[in-house]
Scaffold this active site. Structure first.
Site: not given
Lengths: 687, 687
Positions: B319-321
């Site tokens: 996530d959230e890269n």
């Protein structure tokens, strides 16, 4: 100077406990020397600390924990994160200076000096252990007023009176898991204790993992044991807090749990089970000291344990062995004759001698309960006095190092003041200075027959904090009311740290009411106490290891604050029977007499509390009498007494006596302090 | 039959929640099918259980725990100790029959049937997992009346709606130790959850011991990590309770903590530290997918982890890269061009493909947050929906197995009802039956930025119990008031089991008052709530991992019972403005307006609560207005209104609006429900 003047004034008016609080602040244990000045050193978010000198690495994590706790208390949001060796800023508000790395061993220098000035706090210590104590003192000194959080300006020179200040935890009789031990270590440091004594094996369980003899814990623990990794972790956690860990493996008695896995070392043939009772299983399973194979077995086990426990002492128990299995074994009888051993005690001393050699082989010193103090036992064995102070004196006189737990059995549920005033060295002792030096200290003993992980903290604490003070502070510090004042503050702080002695109380009451409102039950349980001296086990009821410990008696606190303060109130009233004090007493009595009807309502949906019904009824009856007595005394002192009132005495006297001795099967709670206080009112009324 | 008749009568009078309670008893989650009969089966100390059939061994310890818990609740002192395979007595009151050993895996048969008759309880289950759920149901069925403890005679057929019912615990952002996880596992079983998802690595810590790459935890955790022994123990403890453990190792982003030990796998050169902030450290340290050495490194690590975690799923985060380190690295840019990867997402999908092969090598399936759902990703990957329900639908439509946490983020501190009513499958979904089968369930997500070991239970629970019901019970079970009724009972029971969500509350208040009386503070904190949606982090204040979490906002409960019930009271009043309801409302307002002055007194010695002063003042001002509004409404409905009263409206309206949007730096508590209810009174008064 001003303080002293003020003190004088207070003393004139009899405010001894206020005066005392000026000397002791909120500290527990009270330092050896303290000079309180006038000023206050306020702190804010810029608070920083720096560490100078040559401490052991453990100071940095200790200082970080100190910072976090101070910040949690003040929520000032300090900027400083993890403390490390680069934190040496001489402008930091708190300067810690440590001379040398400390060793986690008996008689290490634990002293510290704390100087809180107008713009700097200087904490000096010989070792980081002293510095940790200084930080604990500092946390206890934190106060607040309308301007914010501050430390009072004080100058403290402190060191312990005794070198051995321990807490013994019996993790056997009821399984006490890892995390309970961890939170107790935190609590120990907070009151400057330095020995955690773990009672690891007994009839009811073998609670340490052995990789050499895995059947020990596998067959001896019902799966409830501390793993070697956990024990190593406990040892490190303790060492990081200046605390030694002394393991106890009870031998040759209290040894049933060795034999499910290794029956060949018992003194009678057969198969063995872990005991689920606490007595009535004589002849108790006992090691066979005449079996030569026993010693290599113990040797290999001890060797394994030395890799876990670095402390120089290993406690081998040695208590309460009647040797009935020995008496019944002809081979053992023959051995005794052949070796000129005239009693079972002599046979045990023979065993102890062999044991001591094994320990010595691994550089360990032996320690045991005071039964082992028999002719022929080696002089470097630490005696653990428990059967009375005479064994302390005897050991010291004979030249044995000794510590005391007699009078510090917190499982017996005595009032905190009883533990507190239990002075190890009575004035009357006739020990020479040399013999005195044999007395190393003492241990609070938390036996596990009637505690669970849920209740253990509430039995060990806060009493253990008072014992810690007895072992640390000057002998002369023994003002009971001031102790209770500080104890309440200390007790809260210990909960902030993670203990559960107060917070599990209402949870337990809720379980008892089966979800119903707990108000009436709380009023009742607030004032009663569990029977002292483990008396609940002396009523002909058999307790098993699996008997539920969720009864009213398990929730009730050993030293009821309500009952204690009521006692004080009655004492004050008898000193001077004013209407105001009389009203306060009557308010209590009124609460308790009315409460019974409310409690009966709760009982309708809470069968688990029905067995306390007669106790609550008696409390209500007593309260009615007590309330009348107050009126009587007030009328008498106002000269408005009518003669016929005197008739009450006999009936009331008989009733209180009956209540004192009434049978309390299972319910096991009593209100002896209320009975005693009412009796005092009675005596006073009649006189 | 009689019950049905009775139900009809209740419904006629509008007692819907009583009627509901007849259907749901005190059960949470509510079973699929339940037939309640009239009788009661009383129990006494002779209560015994027997186990027939072919269960896995774990049934015996589970049955022993069941016995002990039932005995702790009833204190009947059962005779039966450890249950084992010899306990097959067909005369035992509770008969458990299990068809076959269960496997701790997704989609195992978890069903059970429970039949409580006049003299026997029959619990049948396909596997011992179902039997454990049946025992939990039985414990929840326990009731009491004047005759004693009993089970109502019921017939239950039960099985879960969804196969995946999880709780995710982030042990990284704040260190959540072993024992917290253990007690949460107990709680999970109590509400029939079956997946513990451990978020083990993130920017702020690498909280799992690696023996293959020890620098991972040594340099990435500040010494706070779960050892392999602890993790194995957690896996076993969970399996013994029918619970799978899914570990998460977040990659390629949220990965800072991998790099202090192994900087060579990051996408930018340099040295790395564990993060102490939660954002604002872009470009965030990210693995370099173009580094071929990365894959053998991950491979060896994953292999090591497969020896600890037997479950078929491993969660790889994902996530959230944003890939800002990738953008800044020319080598990575070149790699993208060369390999025809048009975006960072495509590069991540490339990485995921490699990762999946590694997992597959060890027989593991991959699972990741919904960002990984990109073209090219393999169909057997479990998608974890979190950014909204659309990703659930999208994944299911595309043929991916999927679970949902969107709407179940308990760290966002929404009301329990909001989690409860968050139906994974909206009526409007257009999934085919085949696609529907892709939806496996969901997880309560307990993120750790703003929780400590002290507060985590109070954020996760009791909300997670309501989520557990959503995932287990029929979709139609959604009566909010009945849910809250049962939740309170469930919440208490969870504390009896060891959770701390209620009992730490007063401890925290005591810490805040610095030892002073907490009454006024408690009145205040009882009615306020922490800002929803983690808003306290959105106020321009930087939170660090070491910021103290001991503020009022940390003690305040996410779903205030006082505020909720006040809301209901006002709703009732507006329905029918009686004097009695009006008085009840005014009592509350009176309490809050008076409380402010008392709280100001406490503040004098408690600097840590001073920042809530304006909030308390506003609550007091609002309460004065609210109280006047009640009088106004009562007067109006009695026809006694004077016209000039209408002038109040504008001022009051403006004030409530101001209060709604006032800045609450740090203090972070709000009383939005009281504002809303007061506004309702205002609107009603003016209409």
């Amino acid at each position: 100077m001003k303080i002293r003047l003020l003190l004088g004034v207070f003393l004139l008016f009899g405010f001894t406990s206020v005066a005392q609080s000026q000397k002791t602040l909120n500290l527990m244990p009270v330092p050896q020397k303290m000079d309180i000045k006038e000023g206050k050193l306020y702190i804010d978010s810029t608070f920083r600390l720096a560490i100078q000198g040559k401490p052991d690495q453990r100071i940095y994590s200790a200082a970080t924990r100190f910072l976090r706790r101070l910040d949690e208390q003040t929520i000032l949001w300090f900027k400083q994160d993890q403390v490390n060796h680069t934190d040496r800023d001489s402008k930091a508000l708190l300067q810690i200076n440590v001379q040398k790395p400390g060793k986690i061993q008996l008689k290490e220098d634990e002293s510290y000096q704390l100087e809180i000035g107008t713009d700097k706090i200087q904490l000096n210590a010989a070792t980081e252990i002293g510095a940790m104590y200084g930080m604990e003192t500092l946390l206890q000194l934190l106060e607040a007023d309308e301007k914010g959080f501050y430390f009072p300006q004080v100058s403290i020179k402190d060191n312990p009176r005794f070198a051995w200040r321990g807490l013994m935890i019996d993790v056997v009789r009821h399984w006490i898991p890892y995390e309970v031990i961890i939170r107790n270590i935190d609590a120990m440091l907070a009151v400057k204790m330095n020995v955690l004594h773990l009672h690891l094996t007994d009839d009811q369980g073998f609670r340490v993992e052995s990789k050499v003899y895995p059947k020990l814990h596998e067959k001896g623990s019902n799966g409830k044991y501390l793993t070697q990794e956990q024990l190593k972790d406990i040892v490190k956690y303790a060492a990081d807090r200046g605390i030694r860990v002394v393991p106890e493996f009870d031998m040759p008695g209290h040894a049933s749990s060795w034999f499910p896995g290794y029956p060949e070392y018992a003194s009678a043939p057969g198969t063995y089970q872990v005991e689920t009772k606490y007595s009535h299983f004589e002849p108790a399973p006992t090691m066979d000291p005449t079996n030569e194979a026993l010693y290599p077995f113990i040797d290999a086990f001890i060797q394994e344990m030395t890799h876990i426990f670095p402390d120089e002492y290993i406690h081998i128990g040695g208590d309460e062995n009647r040797g009935l299995q020995w008496d019944a074994n002809p081979k053992i009888q023959e051995f005794k004759k052949k070796n000129n051993l005239h009693s079972n005690m002599e046979l045990q001393t023979y065993f102890n001698g062999k044991l001591q050699k094994i320990l010595a082989k691994y550089g360990k010193k032996m320690m045991g309960w005071d039964e082992i103090l028999e002719p022929g036992i080696s002089k470097d064995i630490m005696i653990h006095s428990w059967r009375g102070k005479h064994s302390l004196t005897e050991a010291a006189q004979k030249g044995y190092p000794v510590i005391i737990s007699s009078g510090y059995y917190v499982d017996l549920l005595f009032d905190v003041k009883d533990y507190y005033l239990n002075e190890p060295l009575e004035e009357s002792h006739d020990l020479t200075p040399e013999q005195l030096a044999n007395v190393y200290g003492g241990e609070s003993a938390m036996w596990g027959e009637i505690v669970s992980a849920e209740t253990i903290d509430s039995r060990a604490w806060p009493a253990t904090a008072a014992i810690a003070e007895r072992l640390w502070s000057p002998k002369e510090i023994r003002d009971v009311k001031d102790m209770y004042r500080r104890l309440e503050i200390t007790s809260n702080r210990l909960e902030f740290l993670g203990l559960t002695h107060n917070k599990n109380y209402e949870v337990m009451l809720k379980r008892l009411t089966n979800g119903a409102d707990i108000t009436a039950l709380k009023t009742f349980v607030d004032v009663v106490e569990p029977m002292k001296e483990l008396s609940r086990r002396k009523q002909g009821i058999t307790y098993y290891t699996y008997t539920p410990l969720t009864m009213v008696v398990d929730a009730a606190r050993p030293d009821s604050k309500v009952a204690r303060e009521f006692t004080w109130l009655v004492e004050d009233f008898i000193q001077k029977p004013t209407q105001e004090l009389g009203n306060q007493i009557k308010e209590h009595y009124h609460l308790w007499s009315e409460n019974h009807f409310k409690l009966q309502e709760t009982m309708k949906v809470a069968p688990a509390i029905r067995e306390i019904e007669p106790v609550s009824a008696n409390l209500a009856r007593l309260s009615v009498i007590g309330s009348q007595l107050v009126d009587y005394i007030l009328a008498k002192s106002a000269g408005k007494l009518k003669p016929k009132n005197r008739m009450d005495y006999d009936k009331a006297d008989k009733l209180t006596d009956e209540m004192r001795f009434m049978v309390k099967p299972r319910g096991n709670v009593e209100f002896i302090k209320i009975i005693d206080s009412t009796k005092k009112l009675l005596t006073y009324a009649v006189d």
